[in-house]
Design an enzyme around this catalytic site. Structure first.
Site, PDB file in Angstrom:
ATOM      1  N   ASP A   6       0.913  -1.330  -0.130  1.00 50.90           N
ATOM      2  CA  ASP A   6      -0.064   0.035  -0.036  1.00 50.90           C
ATOM      3  C   ASP A   6       0.820   1.275   0.068  1.00 50.90           C
ATOM      4  O   ASP A   6       2.019   1.450   0.325  1.00 50.90           O
ATOM      5  CB  ASP A   6      -0.992   0.071   1.373  1.00 50.90           C
ATOM      6  CG  ASP A   6      -1.871  -1.072   1.281  1.00 50.90           C
ATOM      7  OD1 ASP A   6      -2.246  -1.692   0.386  1.00 50.90           O
ATOM      8  OD2 ASP A   6      -2.780  -1.055   2.360  1.00 50.90           O
ATOM      9  N   ARG A  11      -1.195  -0.945  -8.553  1.00 54.97           N
ATOM     10  CA  ARG A  11      -2.573  -0.702  -8.493  1.00 54.97           C
ATOM     11  C   ARG A  11      -2.587   0.819  -8.283  1.00 54.97           C
ATOM     12  O   ARG A  11      -1.932   1.484  -7.396  1.00 54.97           O
ATOM     13  CB  ARG A  11      -2.647  -1.256  -7.106  1.00 54.97           C
ATOM     14  CG  ARG A  11      -4.399  -0.786  -6.218  1.00 54.97           C
ATOM     15  CD  ARG A  11      -4.489  -0.595  -4.931  1.00 54.97           C
ATOM     16  NE  ARG A  11      -4.003  -2.067  -4.228  1.00 54.97           N
ATOM     17  CZ  ARG A  11      -3.543  -2.036  -2.853  1.00 54.97           C
ATOM     18  NH1 ARG A  11      -3.580  -0.897  -2.151  1.00 54.97           N
ATOM     19  NH2 ARG A  11      -3.337  -3.076  -2.444  1.00 54.97           N
TER      20      ARG A  11
HETATM   21  C1  FAD Z   1      -8.385  -1.697  -3.421  1.00 51.49           C
HETATM   22  C2  FAD Z   1      -8.023  -0.572  -2.930  1.00 51.49           C
HETATM   23  C3  FAD Z   1      -7.063  -0.136  -2.332  1.00 51.49           C
HETATM   24  C4  FAD Z   1      -6.526   1.362  -1.989  1.00 51.49           C
HETATM   25  N1  FAD Z   1      -5.288   1.303  -1.703  1.00 51.49           N
HETATM   26  C5  FAD Z   1      -4.790   2.833  -1.156  1.00 51.49           C
HETATM   27  C6  FAD Z   1      -3.320   2.785  -0.824  1.00 51.49           C
HETATM   28  O1  FAD Z   1      -2.669   1.992  -0.912  1.00 51.49           O
HETATM   29  N2  FAD Z   1      -3.138   4.093  -0.540  1.00 51.49           N
HETATM   30  C7  FAD Z   1      -4.123   5.314  -0.677  1.00 51.49           C
HETATM   31  O2  FAD Z   1      -3.968   6.397  -0.327  1.00 51.49           O
HETATM   32  N3  FAD Z   1      -5.432   4.992  -0.918  1.00 51.49           N
HETATM   33  C8  FAD Z   1      -5.701   3.794  -1.174  1.00 51.49           C
HETATM   34  N4  FAD Z   1      -7.196   3.414  -1.472  1.00 51.49           N
HETATM   35  C9  FAD Z   1      -8.063   4.476  -1.236  1.00 51.49           C
HETATM   36  C10 FAD Z   1      -8.327   5.476  -2.395  1.00 51.49           C
HETATM   37  O3  FAD Z   1      -7.132   6.209  -2.751  1.00 51.49           O
HETATM   38  C11 FAD Z   1      -9.513   6.148  -2.176  1.00 51.49           C
HETATM   39  O4  FAD Z   1      -9.297   7.261  -1.133  1.00 51.49           O
HETATM   40  C12 FAD Z   1     -10.663   5.644  -2.087  1.00 51.49           C
HETATM   41  O5  FAD Z   1     -10.735   4.431  -3.025  1.00 51.49           O
HETATM   42  C13 FAD Z   1     -12.194   6.456  -2.684  1.00 51.49           C
HETATM   43  O6  FAD Z   1     -11.907   6.668  -4.063  1.00 51.49           O
HETATM   44  P1  FAD Z   1     -12.961   6.404  -5.144  1.00 51.49           P
HETATM   45  O7  FAD Z   1     -11.989   6.135  -6.523  1.00 51.49           O
HETATM   46  O8  FAD Z   1     -13.597   5.126  -4.800  1.00 51.49           O
HETATM   47  O9  FAD Z   1     -13.493   7.634  -5.632  1.00 51.49           O
HETATM   48  P2  FAD Z   1     -14.467   8.747  -4.839  1.00 51.49           P
HETATM   49  O10 FAD Z   1     -14.798   9.655  -6.141  1.00 51.49           O
HETATM   50  O11 FAD Z   1     -13.936   9.078  -3.627  1.00 51.49           O
HETATM   51  O12 FAD Z   1     -15.887   7.756  -4.791  1.00 51.49           O
HETATM   52  C14 FAD Z   1     -16.611   7.388  -5.675  1.00 51.49           C
HETATM   53  C15 FAD Z   1     -17.981   6.966  -5.377  1.00 51.49           C
HETATM   54  O13 FAD Z   1     -17.324   5.517  -4.575  1.00 51.49           O
HETATM   55  C16 FAD Z   1     -18.311   5.381  -3.463  1.00 51.49           C
HETATM   56  N5  FAD Z   1     -17.201   5.545  -2.151  1.00 51.49           N
HETATM   57  C17 FAD Z   1     -16.189   5.764  -2.144  1.00 51.49           C
HETATM   58  N6  FAD Z   1     -15.501   5.768  -0.945  1.00 51.49           N
HETATM   59  C18 FAD Z   1     -16.421   5.317  -0.192  1.00 51.49           C
HETATM   60  C19 FAD Z   1     -16.565   5.056   1.255  1.00 51.49           C
HETATM   61  N7  FAD Z   1     -15.464   5.251   1.839  1.00 51.49           N
HETATM   62  N8  FAD Z   1     -17.731   4.553   1.795  1.00 51.49           N
HETATM   63  C20 FAD Z   1     -18.785   4.455   1.009  1.00 51.49           C
HETATM   64  N9  FAD Z   1     -18.873   4.675  -0.288  1.00 51.49           N
HETATM   65  C21 FAD Z   1     -17.535   5.244  -0.847  1.00 51.49           C
HETATM   66  C22 FAD Z   1     -19.241   6.446  -3.242  1.00 51.49           C
HETATM   67  O14 FAD Z   1     -20.461   6.221  -3.630  1.00 51.49           O
HETATM   68  C23 FAD Z   1     -18.639   7.630  -4.120  1.00 51.49           C
HETATM   69  O15 FAD Z   1     -19.399   8.609  -4.630  1.00 51.49           O
HETATM   70  C24 FAD Z   1      -7.516   2.291  -1.916  1.00 51.49           C
HETATM   71  C25 FAD Z   1      -8.620   2.006  -2.778  1.00 51.49           C
HETATM   72  C26 FAD Z   1      -9.180   0.889  -3.060  1.00 51.49           C
HETATM   73  C27 FAD Z   1     -10.359   0.548  -3.654  1.00 51.49           C
END
Ligand code: FAD
Length: 303
Positions: free
Chosen positions: A130, A180
Site C-alpha cells: 500500500d 494498483r
Molecule cells: C483496493 C483499494 C486499495 C486502496 N489502497 C490505497 C492505498 O494504498 N493508498 C491510498 O492512499 N489509498 C488507497 N485506496 C483508497 C483510495 O485512494 C480512495 O481514497 C478511495 O478508493 C476513494 O476513491 P474512489 O476512487 O472510490 O472515488 P471517489 O470519487 O472518492 O468515490 C466514488 C464513489 O464511490 C463510493 N465510495 C467511495 N469511497 C467510499 C467510502 N469510504 N464509503 C462508501 N462509499 C464510498 C461513493 O459512492 C462515491 O461517490 C485504495 C482504494 C481501493 C479501492
C-alpha cells in the site's frame, strides 16, 4: 472540510486507543472490516471466492513504534499467507511499510519484509505494498523496486492525486512492476497533490489509460462509476484480455458493482482488512464519504 477533520482525527493517538478498545467497536466497524482475527478475514475471503471474487487480505496496522512490533507484524503476514495456501483461495496480501518498521529505518523494514516475500513467491502469489502519505513515497518506491528485483512478486500502489505519479507510472512500467492505481487517501499539501477532486479524477483516467495500454497486470482501484465505465470501454477498445488487468475495491463498498463486473467476466479483487488496529483505516473510509457517519450511527442504534 469534513474530509480534513476525519483525516486529522485519524492521527489522534488518544482517540485511537479509546476507539479500538471500545465495546461498541465491532458494531461500528463491521461494514468495512472483516473482524478482529485472521479466521474472520479468511472466512470473508472464502465467501467472496465462492462468488468469483479474488481478495487482498490486509492485517491492519501502521506506524509501529518498536522493532518487536514490526517483527510481530511480519510473522502475522507469514501466517496469513500460510492460511491462504491451506484454504486454496486466490488471495494476495496487502501490507503497509510503516507496519514493518519503516519509521525505525529502511533496513529494519527490509529485514521484516523478506520472510513475507519468500513465502509469497513460494506460493505463487503477490505482496501488494500500500502507499501511505508523501512522507514515505520515495522510500516506499525504493523498497518496492528492491523487492521486485529480489523476489518479483510485488505490486506497487500509486496515487493519482500526486503530481509526481505520471513519472512514477512510466518508471514502474519500464521495470515491469505491476501497479494498483488509486486516487489517494491522505491529507497532502497543494504543492504535492491536486487540491481539486475534479483534477484528481482527470489524472486518474489519464494514468489508468496509460496503465491499460502499457502496464504489467495493472489494478484499477476505484468505486467511481464514471471511472469504472471508462475503464471497461477503454479495455474493450484495446481488445484487452480481461486476464491482463483487474478491478479492485474495498470490502463493504459498491457491492452491486463488484457483482456486475464479475458477471461481465472481469477480474475483481476485494481488499479485505482484519485485525484490532482498525481506527486509522476506518477514519480514512469516513473521510472519503462523510455520509457514512449517518449510516453507521443508524446501524449502532439499531443494534
Ligand atoms: C483496493 C483499494 C486499495 C486502496 N489502497 C490505497 C492505498 O494504498 N493508498 C491510498 O492512499 N489509498 C488507497 N485506496 C483508497 C483510495 O485512494 C480512495 O481514497 C478511495 O478508493 C476513494 O476513491 P474512489 O476512487 O472510490 O472515488 P471517489 O470519487 O472518492 O468515490 C466514488 C464513489 O464511490 C463510493 N465510495 C467511495 N469511497 C467510499 C467510502 N469510504 N464509503 C462508501 N462509499 C464510498 C461513493 O459512492 C462515491 O461517490 C485504495 C482504494 C481501493 C479501492
Amino acid at each position: 472540510m469534513l474530509r480534513g477533520l476525519f483525516l486529522s482525527l485519524s492521527r489522534n493517538r488518544t482517540l485511537r486507543q479509546f476507539m479500538e478498545t471500545s465495546r461498541y467497536a465491532a458494531g461500528l466497524t463491521s461494514r468495512f472490516i472483516a473482524g478482529n482475527t485472521l479466521e474472520a478475514g479468511m472466512a470473508v475471503c472464502r465467501q467472496l471466492s465462492g462468488r468469483g471474487i479474488l481478495t487482498a487480505l490486509d492485517h491492519l496496522g501502521e506506524n509501529v513504534a518498536t522493532e518487536a512490533e514490526a517483527a510481530a507484524a511480519s510473522g502475522e503476514i507469514v501466517q496469513a499467507l500460510q492460511a491462504i495456501e491451506r484454504a486454496g483461495t486466490q488471495a494476495t496480501v496487502a501490507i503497509k511499510l510503516t507496519q514493518f518498521g519503516l519509521d525505525l529505518g529502511d533496513e529494519v523494514c527490509r529485514r521484516n519484509l523478506r520472510p513475507v516475500f519468500a513465502q509469497a513467491r513460494q506460493m505463487g502469489t503477490r505482496v501488494e505494498i500500500d502507499m501511505e502519505s508523501t512522507a514515505y513515497t520515495e522510500r516506499t518506491l525504493a523498497i518496492v523496486k528492491q523487492m521486485h528485483a529480489e523476489f518479483g512478486c510485488v505490486r506497487a500502489v500509486l496515487q493519482a492525486y500526486l503530481y509526481r505519479t505520471e513519472t512514477d507510472v512510466a518508471e514502474l512500467n519500464r521495470l515491469g512492476v505491476p501497479i494498483r492505481l488509486c486516487k489517494g487517501a491522505y491529507q497532502e499539501p497543494a504543492d504535492l497533490a491536486f487540491p481539486a477532486k475534479a483534477d484528481v479524477d482527470t489524472n486518474f483516467v489519464k494514468l489508468m489509460e496509460t496503465l491499460l495500454r502499457e502496464g504489467t497486470q495493472p489494478a484499477i482501484a476505484s468505486h467511481d462509476e464514471r471511472i469504472l465505465v471508462r475503464a471497461l470501454a477503454y479495455a474493450r477498445e484495446l481488445k484487452l484480455d480481461p486476464e491482463r488487468y483487474e478491478f479492485q475495491m474495498l470490502y463493504g463498498i459498491r457491492r452491486q458493482w463488484q457483482q456486475r463486473l464479475v458477471e461481465e467476466g472481469q477480474r475483481v479483487r476485494l481488499y479485505v482488512p482484519y485485525g484490532k488496529a482498525w481506527y486509522p483505516y476506518f477514519m480514512r473510509r469516513l473521510a472519503e464519504r462523510p455520509a457514512n457517519v449517518v449510516f453507521l450511527a443508524t446501524n449502532l442504534l439499531e443494534n
